[in-house]
Design an enzyme around this catalytic site. Structure first.
Site, PDB file in Angstrom:
ATOM      1  N   ASN A  18       0.771  -1.390   0.092  1.00 36.21           N
ATOM      2  CA  ASN A  18       0.062  -0.044   0.072  1.00 36.21           C
ATOM      3  C   ASN A  18       0.802   1.140  -0.040  1.00 36.21           C
ATOM      4  OD1 ASN A  18      -2.162   1.890   0.440  1.00 36.21           O
ATOM      5  ND2 ASN A  18      -2.339   1.535   2.607  1.00 36.21           N
ATOM      6  N   LYS A  74       0.264   4.133  -0.292  1.00 38.42           N
ATOM      7  CA  LYS A  74      -0.569   5.335   0.141  1.00 38.42           C
ATOM      8  C   LYS A  74      -0.481   6.476  -0.853  1.00 38.42           C
ATOM      9  CE  LYS A  74      -0.146   3.492   4.569  1.00 38.42           C
ATOM     10  NZ  LYS A  74      -0.418   3.441   6.268  1.00 38.42           N
ATOM     11  N   HIS A  76     -10.070   1.492   4.837  1.00 38.54           N
ATOM     12  CA  HIS A  76      -8.807   1.768   5.437  1.00 38.54           C
ATOM     13  C   HIS A  76      -8.864   2.888   6.700  1.00 38.54           C
ATOM     14  CE1 HIS A  76      -4.432   3.041   6.269  1.00 38.54           C
ATOM     15  NE2 HIS A  76      -4.096   1.674   5.757  1.00 38.54           N
ATOM     16  N   GLU A 132      -7.152   5.001   7.518  1.00 43.29           N
ATOM     17  CA  GLU A 132      -6.931   6.609   7.143  1.00 43.29           C
ATOM     18  C   GLU A 132      -8.056   7.108   6.468  1.00 43.29           C
ATOM     19  OE1 GLU A 132      -3.205   5.606   5.184  1.00 43.29           O
ATOM     20  OE2 GLU A 132      -2.341   5.426   7.150  1.00 43.29           O
ATOM     21  N   GLU A 138      -5.958  -4.279  11.050  1.00 44.42           N
ATOM     22  CA  GLU A 138      -4.786  -3.219  11.067  1.00 44.42           C
ATOM     23  C   GLU A 138      -5.201  -2.397  12.532  1.00 44.42           C
ATOM     24  OE1 GLU A 138      -2.602  -2.287   7.171  1.00 44.42           O
ATOM     25  OE2 GLU A 138      -4.419  -1.067   7.364  1.00 44.42           O
ATOM     26  N   GLY A 177       2.181   2.639  10.650  1.00 42.47           N
ATOM     27  CA  GLY A 177       3.261   3.783  10.655  1.00 42.47           C
ATOM     28  C   GLY A 177       3.906   4.276  11.922  1.00 42.47           C
ATOM     29  N   SER A 224       3.033  -1.774  10.711  1.00 38.26           N
ATOM     30  CA  SER A 224       4.368  -1.829  11.104  1.00 38.26           C
ATOM     31  C   SER A 224       5.031  -3.281  10.585  1.00 38.26           C
ATOM     32  CB  SER A 224       4.788  -1.480  12.198  1.00 38.26           C
ATOM     33  OG  SER A 224       4.307  -0.079  12.299  1.00 38.26           O
TER      34      SER A 224
HETATM   35  P1  PGA Z   1       2.657   0.501   7.583  1.00 40.46           P
HETATM   36  O1  PGA Z   1       0.807   0.887   7.155  1.00 40.46           O
HETATM   37  O2  PGA Z   1       2.969  -0.606   7.393  1.00 40.46           O
HETATM   38  O3  PGA Z   1       3.424   1.824   7.208  1.00 40.46           O
HETATM   39  O4  PGA Z   1       2.249   0.580   9.175  1.00 40.46           O
HETATM   40  C1  PGA Z   1       0.235  -0.256   6.890  1.00 40.46           C
HETATM   41  C2  PGA Z   1      -1.123   0.131   6.276  1.00 40.46           C
HETATM   42  O5  PGA Z   1      -1.667   1.165   6.673  1.00 40.46           O
HETATM   43  O6  PGA Z   1      -1.704  -0.419   5.303  1.00 40.46           O
END
Ligand code: PGA
Length: 248
Positions: free
Chosen positions: A9, A11, A96, A98, A163, A169, A207
């Site tokens: 992903n 983003k 997601h 976000e 998640e 992140g 992460s």
């Molecule tokens: P990350 O993001 O691996 O940077 O923690 C995962 C995601 O949001 O899909």
């Protein structure tokens, strides 16, 4: 047994040159047929990535979002499921955290997006996860059950990504016990909702890095990973794909 699935992903990151370089690097050295890989670039780079992965049989295209509106029409700024299918997209991230957080996507909107994916033959990757406050106050199972209830009655192929918001992140990964417990809870909840959990892959995200991927994907309850930050690095992402391969 289904292959593990590893989704990159990206983003809102990258430019054309980076997309080309990253995909070329990733597909150069992937485990042959034992791991399914998907790449979710930002919308403007979907066709470029589609072209770049066309020779790689185990690599699919994914989108990070889709419009809730199915038919073409006057919806400025939207991208519908038919357009994604036209670009040979296979997977679409839906819900997601976000998007839930910054775009206030409600259960109703998410259900419309899931239905839009299914009607266009796309496989939704439905993301669920609790916040840190929800984890610490002990209501996390109820939160996940509520988020999963949006899936009731969807009979098509589906992927769920667990998640925890506090692990995205942040570099703070959930413990193996927390991941395993929640993945088992998700499987049981899907059964309660009369959805066959053995045909639904449940990925972990938050992460995931080369140094923790193998133990996370080694859990029998984990069918793959949704990778954000670490997917922007060729070596790191490849190592995660190889880690998935070793767990099969
Ligand atoms: P990350 O993001 O691996 O940077 O923690 C995962 C995601 O949001 O899909």
């Amino acid at each position: 047994m289904m292959n593990k699935l590893v989704i990159a992903n990206w983003k809102m990151n990258g430019r054309q040159a980076m997309a080309t370089e990253l995909v070329a690097g990733i597909i150069r050295n992937l485990p042959e047929a034992s791991v399914d890989v998907a790449i979710a670039p930002p919308f403007p780079y979907l066709s470029q990535v589609a072209e770049a992965i066309s020779a790689a049989a185990t690599v699919s295209l994914a989108a990070q979002d889709v419009s809730r509106y199915v038919a073409d029409g006057a919806y400025t700024g939207e991208v519908n499921a038919g357009m994604l299918a036209d670009l040979a997209c296979k997977y679409v991230l839906v819900g997601h955290s976000e998007r839930r957080q910054y775009f206030a996507e409600s259960a109703e909107v998410l259900r419309a997006k899931l239905d839009a994916c299914v009607s266009a033959g796309l496989v939704p990757v439905y993301c669920v996860g609790e916040t840190l406050a929800e984890r610490e106050s002990g209501v996390y199972e109820a939160v996940i059950a509520e988020q999963l209830s949006v899936l009731k009655g969807i009979g098509a192929e589906l992927v769920v990504a667990y998640e925890p918001v506090w692990a995205i992140g942040t570099g703070r990964v959930a413990s193996l016990e927390q991941i395993d417990q929640m993945h088992q809870f998700i499987a049981q909840t899907l059964l309660q909702y009369e959805m066959a959990s053995d045909s639904i892959r449940v990925l972990y995200g938050g992460s995931v890095k080369p140094d923790n991927a193998r133990e996370i994907m080694g859990l029998a309850s984990v069918s793959g990973a949704l990778v954000g930050g670490a997917s922007l690095n060729v070596d790191g992402f490849q190592q995660i794909c190889w880690a998935a391969n070793k767990t099969v």
